[in-house]
Design a protein around this motif. Structure first.
Motif, PDB file in Angstrom:
ATOM      1  N   ASP A 113     -14.002 -71.550  21.604  1.00  0.00           N
ATOM      2  CA  ASP A 113     -14.385 -71.451  22.729  1.00  0.00           C
ATOM      3  C   ASP A 113     -16.233 -72.578  22.888  1.00  0.00           C
ATOM      4  OD1 ASP A 113     -12.472 -69.772  24.716  1.00  0.00           O
ATOM      5  OD2 ASP A 113     -12.678 -68.098  22.807  1.00  0.00           O
ATOM      6  N   TRP A 114     -16.500 -71.551  22.321  1.00  0.00           N
ATOM      7  CA  TRP A 114     -18.456 -72.182  21.877  1.00  0.00           C
ATOM      8  C   TRP A 114     -18.567 -72.615  20.764  1.00  0.00           C
ATOM      9  CZ3 TRP A 114     -22.632 -68.736  22.890  1.00  0.00           C
ATOM     10  CH2 TRP A 114     -23.571 -69.494  23.595  1.00  0.00           C
ATOM     11  N   ALA A 115     -18.979 -74.458  20.424  1.00  0.00           N
ATOM     12  CA  ALA A 115     -19.234 -74.468  19.336  1.00  0.00           C
ATOM     13  C   ALA A 115     -21.165 -75.026  19.153  1.00  0.00           C
ATOM     14  CB  ALA A 115     -18.293 -75.213  18.338  1.00  0.00           C
ATOM     15  N   ALA A 116     -20.941 -75.675  17.810  1.00  0.00           N
ATOM     16  CA  ALA A 116     -22.728 -76.033  17.915  1.00  0.00           C
ATOM     17  C   ALA A 116     -22.334 -77.151  16.434  1.00  0.00           C
ATOM     18  CB  ALA A 116     -23.430 -75.775  17.915  1.00  0.00           C
ATOM     19  N   GLN A 117     -21.788 -77.882  16.653  1.00  0.00           N
ATOM     20  CA  GLN A 117     -21.133 -79.296  15.783  1.00  0.00           C
ATOM     21  C   GLN A 117     -20.886 -80.059  16.029  1.00  0.00           C
ATOM     22  OE1 GLN A 117     -19.875 -75.712  15.487  1.00  0.00           O
ATOM     23  NE2 GLN A 117     -20.850 -75.224  13.419  1.00  0.00           N
ATOM     24  N   PHE A 118     -21.271 -81.692  14.906  1.00  0.00           N
ATOM     25  CA  PHE A 118     -20.978 -82.813  15.028  1.00  0.00           C
ATOM     26  C   PHE A 118     -20.016 -83.077  14.603  1.00  0.00           C
ATOM     27  CE2 PHE A 118     -21.362 -86.836  12.200  1.00  0.00           C
ATOM     28  CZ  PHE A 118     -21.745 -87.790  14.162  1.00  0.00           C
ATOM     29  N   PHE A 119     -19.444 -83.249  16.024  1.00  0.00           N
ATOM     30  CA  PHE A 119     -17.604 -84.346  14.881  1.00  0.00           C
ATOM     31  C   PHE A 119     -17.899 -85.288  14.925  1.00  0.00           C
ATOM     32  CE2 PHE A 119     -16.450 -80.280  17.552  1.00  0.00           C
ATOM     33  CZ  PHE A 119     -16.523 -78.750  16.057  1.00  0.00           C
ATOM     34  N   PRO A 120     -17.339 -86.299  14.525  1.00  0.00           N
ATOM     35  CA  PRO A 120     -17.147 -87.737  14.642  1.00  0.00           C
ATOM     36  C   PRO A 120     -16.071 -88.011  15.598  1.00  0.00           C
ATOM     37  CG  PRO A 120     -17.358 -86.991  11.619  1.00  0.00           C
ATOM     38  CD  PRO A 120     -16.805 -86.216  13.005  1.00  0.00           C
ATOM     39  N   ASN A 121     -16.182 -88.853  16.447  1.00  0.00           N
ATOM     40  CA  ASN A 121     -15.357 -89.768  16.882  1.00  0.00           C
ATOM     41  C   ASN A 121     -14.905 -88.615  18.189  1.00  0.00           C
ATOM     42  OD1 ASN A 121     -14.121 -92.108  18.394  1.00  0.00           O
ATOM     43  ND2 ASN A 121     -12.446 -92.024  16.711  1.00  0.00           N
ATOM     44  N   MET A 122     -15.685 -87.351  18.593  1.00  0.00           N
ATOM     45  CA  MET A 122     -15.218 -86.517  19.348  1.00  0.00           C
ATOM     46  C   MET A 122     -14.532 -86.879  20.203  1.00  0.00           C
ATOM     47  SD  MET A 122     -15.335 -83.708  20.549  1.00  0.00           S
ATOM     48  CE  MET A 122     -16.928 -82.243  19.740  1.00  0.00           C
ATOM     49  N   GLN A 123     -15.252 -87.881  21.077  1.00  0.00           N
ATOM     50  CA  GLN A 123     -14.035 -88.364  22.431  1.00  0.00           C
ATOM     51  C   GLN A 123     -12.751 -88.406  22.442  1.00  0.00           C
ATOM     52  OE1 GLN A 123     -15.423 -88.515  25.873  1.00  0.00           O
ATOM     53  NE2 GLN A 123     -13.358 -87.877  26.612  1.00  0.00           N
ATOM     54  N   LYS A 124     -12.577 -90.074  21.245  1.00  0.00           N
ATOM     55  CA  LYS A 124     -10.956 -89.990  21.496  1.00  0.00           C
ATOM     56  C   LYS A 124     -10.658 -89.320  20.514  1.00  0.00           C
ATOM     57  CE  LYS A 124     -12.027 -94.832  21.055  1.00  0.00           C
ATOM     58  NZ  LYS A 124     -11.780 -96.198  20.607  1.00  0.00           N
ATOM     59  N   ALA A 125     -11.179 -88.846  19.506  1.00  0.00           N
ATOM     60  CA  ALA A 125     -10.361 -87.717  18.278  1.00  0.00           C
ATOM     61  C   ALA A 125      -9.989 -86.125  18.095  1.00  0.00           C
ATOM     62  CB  ALA A 125     -11.012 -87.403  16.745  1.00  0.00           C
ATOM     63  N   ILE A 126     -10.725 -85.745  19.898  1.00  0.00           N
ATOM     64  CA  ILE A 126     -10.832 -84.332  19.772  1.00  0.00           C
ATOM     65  C   ILE A 126     -10.226 -84.119  21.466  1.00  0.00           C
ATOM     66  CG2 ILE A 126     -11.528 -82.300  20.088  1.00  0.00           C
ATOM     67  CD1 ILE A 126     -12.908 -82.444  16.947  1.00  0.00           C
ATOM     68  N   ILE A 127     -10.864 -83.902  21.976  1.00  0.00           N
ATOM     69  CA  ILE A 127     -11.624 -84.348  23.334  1.00  0.00           C
ATOM     70  C   ILE A 127      -9.701 -85.067  24.350  1.00  0.00           C
ATOM     71  CG2 ILE A 127     -13.305 -84.297  25.806  1.00  0.00           C
ATOM     72  CD1 ILE A 127     -14.027 -82.692  23.702  1.00  0.00           C
ATOM     73  N   ASP A 128      -9.785 -86.210  23.620  1.00  0.00           N
ATOM     74  CA  ASP A 128      -8.926 -87.172  24.415  1.00  0.00           C
ATOM     75  C   ASP A 128      -7.681 -86.632  23.880  1.00  0.00           C
ATOM     76  OD1 ASP A 128     -10.677 -88.887  25.995  1.00  0.00           O
ATOM     77  OD2 ASP A 128     -10.319 -90.475  24.429  1.00  0.00           O
ATOM     78  N   LYS A 129      -6.924 -85.363  23.492  1.00  0.00           N
ATOM     79  CA  LYS A 129      -6.526 -85.243  23.029  1.00  0.00           C
ATOM     80  C   LYS A 129      -5.858 -83.777  24.079  1.00  0.00           C
ATOM     81  CE  LYS A 129      -4.673 -87.454  19.075  1.00  0.00           C
ATOM     82  NZ  LYS A 129      -6.452 -87.967  19.050  1.00  0.00           N
ATOM     83  N   ASN A 130      -7.282 -83.242  24.624  1.00  0.00           N
ATOM     84  CA  ASN A 130      -7.176 -82.235  26.263  1.00  0.00           C
ATOM     85  C   ASN A 130      -8.169 -82.560  26.495  1.00  0.00           C
ATOM     86  OD1 ASN A 130      -6.158 -80.086  26.893  1.00  0.00           O
ATOM     87  ND2 ASN A 130      -6.395 -78.526  25.106  1.00  0.00           N
ATOM     88  N   PRO A 131      -8.319 -83.272  27.743  1.00  0.00           N
ATOM     89  CA  PRO A 131      -9.020 -83.398  28.381  1.00  0.00           C
ATOM     90  C   PRO A 131      -9.494 -82.243  29.843  1.00  0.00           C
ATOM     91  CG  PRO A 131      -7.454 -84.654  29.083  1.00  0.00           C
ATOM     92  CD  PRO A 131      -6.909 -84.582  27.716  1.00  0.00           C
ATOM     93  N   GLU A 132      -8.686 -81.335  29.706  1.00  0.00           N
ATOM     94  CA  GLU A 132      -8.173 -80.107  30.540  1.00  0.00           C
ATOM     95  C   GLU A 132      -9.030 -78.954  29.721  1.00  0.00           C
ATOM     96  OE1 GLU A 132      -5.595 -77.722  33.541  1.00  0.00           O
ATOM     97  OE2 GLU A 132      -4.453 -79.329  32.815  1.00  0.00           O
ATOM     98  N   ASP A 133      -8.861 -78.825  29.001  1.00  0.00           N
ATOM     99  CA  ASP A 133      -9.511 -77.709  28.213  1.00  0.00           C
ATOM    100  C   ASP A 133     -10.589 -78.160  27.259  1.00  0.00           C
ATOM    101  OD1 ASP A 133      -7.639 -76.167  29.624  1.00  0.00           O
ATOM    102  OD2 ASP A 133      -6.064 -76.327  27.928  1.00  0.00           O
ATOM    103  N   LEU A 134     -10.534 -79.028  26.949  1.00  0.00           N
ATOM    104  CA  LEU A 134     -12.247 -79.980  25.677  1.00  0.00           C
ATOM    105  C   LEU A 134     -12.927 -80.494  25.978  1.00  0.00           C
ATOM    106  CD1 LEU A 134     -10.108 -79.858  22.472  1.00  0.00           C
ATOM    107  CD2 LEU A 134     -10.356 -77.985  23.720  1.00  0.00           C
ATOM    108  N   HIS A 135     -14.202 -79.786  26.224  1.00  0.00           N
ATOM    109  CA  HIS A 135     -15.193 -80.747  26.795  1.00  0.00           C
ATOM    110  C   HIS A 135     -16.611 -81.032  25.323  1.00  0.00           C
ATOM    111  CE1 HIS A 135     -13.119 -80.094  30.190  1.00  0.00           C
ATOM    112  NE2 HIS A 135     -12.804 -78.993  30.502  1.00  0.00           N
ATOM    113  N   PHE A 136     -17.512 -81.806  26.079  1.00  0.00           N
ATOM    114  CA  PHE A 136     -18.393 -81.558  24.832  1.00  0.00           C
ATOM    115  C   PHE A 136     -19.807 -82.206  25.959  1.00  0.00           C
ATOM    116  CE2 PHE A 136     -17.867 -85.841  23.979  1.00  0.00           C
ATOM    117  CZ  PHE A 136     -18.352 -86.141  23.557  1.00  0.00           C
ATOM    118  N   TRP A 137     -21.183 -81.578  25.879  1.00  0.00           N
ATOM    119  CA  TRP A 137     -22.291 -82.075  26.363  1.00  0.00           C
ATOM    120  C   TRP A 137     -23.353 -82.626  25.136  1.00  0.00           C
ATOM    121  CZ3 TRP A 137     -25.737 -78.980  29.211  1.00  0.00           C
ATOM    122  CH2 TRP A 137     -26.798 -79.690  29.799  1.00  0.00           C
TER     123      TRP A 137
END
Length: 558
Positions: free
Chosen positions: A250-274
């Motif tokens: 639910d809540w994380a504080a890590q650097f993920f490479p290629n965040m938008q394409k590799a993770i967020i775009d797979k489930n943009p309704e629920d997964l977010h980063f700022w």
């Protein structure tokens, strides 16, 4: 002071998936699954001691609380355990009024005596950690802490030192009725903590997972809005990224490479980063005790040679922006000059200008493309790089290529984290990078950047995050004393404008880019998250700052 507001794949992938599945169950009952900053590890040792350097999340600023919160995003100081403060005796007394009806998680009332006890414990016990240690330690400026009644705490200073406000408000308070009987506060692991925070009840603890549930006596009525937090043990960022992508974190504080394409775009309704840039600026360090880095012309020329925009794209997928010559992030926006570019432009990318500056200063280019110092020494330096710091490692070739074009050769030396830190602290390096100074006030920031009080000889340690480049400015020290010697905000503001000019003129260290606070969240089970459109706090789950309390007491379970 600031405005006061109201309250307010492989085996790794398989292991990560297994953890994610086990972490999913508590979320069904209003328990948030969290991967805090600096806590990606395969196993846990039980320790909830807020005076320890590395207690388990959420010990500081979660189980225990400060008197007030310095909100880096809004620029406000938020009342917390204390509802008000005032300066008296020309700035030599700082008086806090505590909230009504605050209780410890065992039902006992929290009073001013607990605050006095906390600071007395810090003062008399060697080896304890805490923000308040700056105030009451051996070189502190507070000569007494008193409680004239249950709701009032008076800090008496031996001289006016207004930045002490931030040291004092950040200190987490502990209960006297528990800690007075602790024989060794340094070694005490505090397995079953008693605090005032929103989450205090350790209801489960295994080596690979633990859970902390909400405080049954929390003083903010109706809060927190969810039952608790569970922290599974992840062996590293790869495991965390799989759990987050699977939707079970639910809540994380890590650097993920290629965040938008590799993770967020797979489930943009629920997964977010700022990734807000309100903390520190990443710094490129030149050891100013080494020739020619004692020359401001060389330091500015090095800065002009660096292609920051390219590095930000490589290291952070563009999720940041270049630093300016003040080296201050947007977290200090209330103090910054309106247009930093009027103070200097040596953070621009201009290698031609850099070469011209070095030519005019007498640093001649040798036949092999390497410049020579006025003493005839080749400008070849070790570049200390840190194993595991993947974003920095990714830009190391760029930095080396950039400086080669102005006649400076870097030889990369890889070092493990403890070795790198040791080299920085003792000044035993030529060139390196640092993740920056995250200070509560610009006073502390610039003190750590260019004050003689934070300089140590080569081979002797500085304080942590204090002037690793070993630069001192007499002009800056005079202004820092002026800032600390008044509680008049207008006077402090005027002094801070001058300090920014000195930073721009003298370039003691080279700012690179605004370091993002890594923050990811899943909105499937919880609402009320901070984001760019609702930027009410710095939302990174980490214990070093109190901002996370604002998120903990705002987010609600669906």
């Amino acid at each position: 002071m600031k405005k006061i507001t109201g309250l307010l794949l492989a085996p790794m992938l398989l292991a990560a998936s297994t953890l994610a599945i086990s972490a999913a169950e508590p979320a069904k009952t209003g328990v948030m699954v969290v991967s805090p900053s600096s806590q990606s590890q395969p196993t846990y040792l039980r320790n909830f001691n807020p005076f320890n350097a590395t207690p388990l999340f959420p010990t500081t600023n979660g189980i225990y609380e400060p008197m007030m919160i310095d909100n880096k995003v809004t620029g406000e100081t938020v009342p917390w355990l204390a509802r008000a403060f005032k300066w008296e005796d020309g700035g030599k007394k700082l008086v806090f009024t505590l909230q009504d009806n605050v209780k410890w998680s065992d039902g006992e009332p929290m009073t001013a005596s607990d605050v006095v006890f906390t600071f007395d414990l810090l003062a008399k016990t060697n080896g304890l950690q805490g923000a308040g240690l700056q105030a009451v330690g051996k070189s502190g400026y507070v000569k007494s802490v008193e409680a004239p009644d249950d709701k009032t705490v008076v800090f008496t200073f031996d001289h006016v030192h207004s930045p002490g406000f931030y040291d004092i408000i950040a200190q987490n308070i502990v209960p006297e009725h528990i800690w007075k009987d602790v024989e060794d506060p340094v070694k005490f692991t505090n397995d079953n903590p008693v605090g005032t925070g929103p989450f205090t009840e350790v209801t489960a603890f295994q080596s690979q997972s633990y859970q902390v549930d909400k405080n049954p006596y929390y003083w903010q009525t109706g809060k927190p809005y969810y039952n608790g937090m569970r922290m599974p043990a992840f062996g590293g960022n790869d495991a965390v990224s799989v759990a987050f992508a699977n939707g079970t974190l639910d809540w994380a504080a890590q650097f993920f490479p290629n965040m938008q394409k590799a993770i967020i775009d797979k489930n943009p309704e629920d997964l977010h980063f700022w990734w807000p840039t309100v903390g520190a600026d990443v710094l490129f360090m030149l050891n100013t005790k080494i020739t020619p880095f004692d020359d401001v012309v060389v330091r500015k020329a090095v800065s002009l040679a660096l292609n920051r925009k390219q590095m930000i794209q490589i290291a952070l997928q563009g999720q940041s922006s270049e630093s300016d010559v003040t080296a201050l992030s947007s977290g200090y926006s209330a103090w910054k000059v309106k247009d930093p570019s009027t103070l200097g432009d040596w953070v621009d990318f201009d290698p031609a200008r850099a070469n011209k500056m070095l030519d005019e200063a007498g640093y001649k280019m040798g036949p092999d493309g390497i410049r020579l110092t006025p003493d005839g020494e080749p400008m070849v330096f070790d570049f200390t790089m840190v194993n595991g710091f993947t974003d920095w490692i990714a830009v190391t070739p760029v930095i080396s290529q950039n400086l080669k074009k102005i006649g400076i050769k870097l030889e990369v030396v890889m070092a493990d984290v403890p070795v790198a830190f040791g080299n920085w602290i003792n000044g035993e390096y030529d060139v390196s990078m640092f993740f920056g100074i995250d200070a509560s006030s610009p006073y502390t920031y610039y003190r750590n950047v260019m004050s003689a009080k934070t300089v140590a000889p080569i081979g002797s340690p500085t304080g942590f995050a204090e002037n690793f480049w070993r630069y001192s400015s007499d002009k800056a020290d005079q202004l820092l004393d002026e800032f600390a010697g008044t509680v008049d905000h207008d006077k402090q503001f005027a002094v801070m404008q001058e300090l920014q000019k000195i930073m721009a003129d003298e370039a003691p260290v080279i700012p690179m880019w605004h370091a993002p606070m890594f923050y990811e969240y899943n909105s499937a089970r919880f609402t009320g998250w901070a984001d760019a459109d609702n930027a009410y706090t710095a939302p990174m789950p980490r214990q070093t700052t109190s901002d996370q309390l604002l998120l903990m007491t705002t987010v609600k379970a669906k």
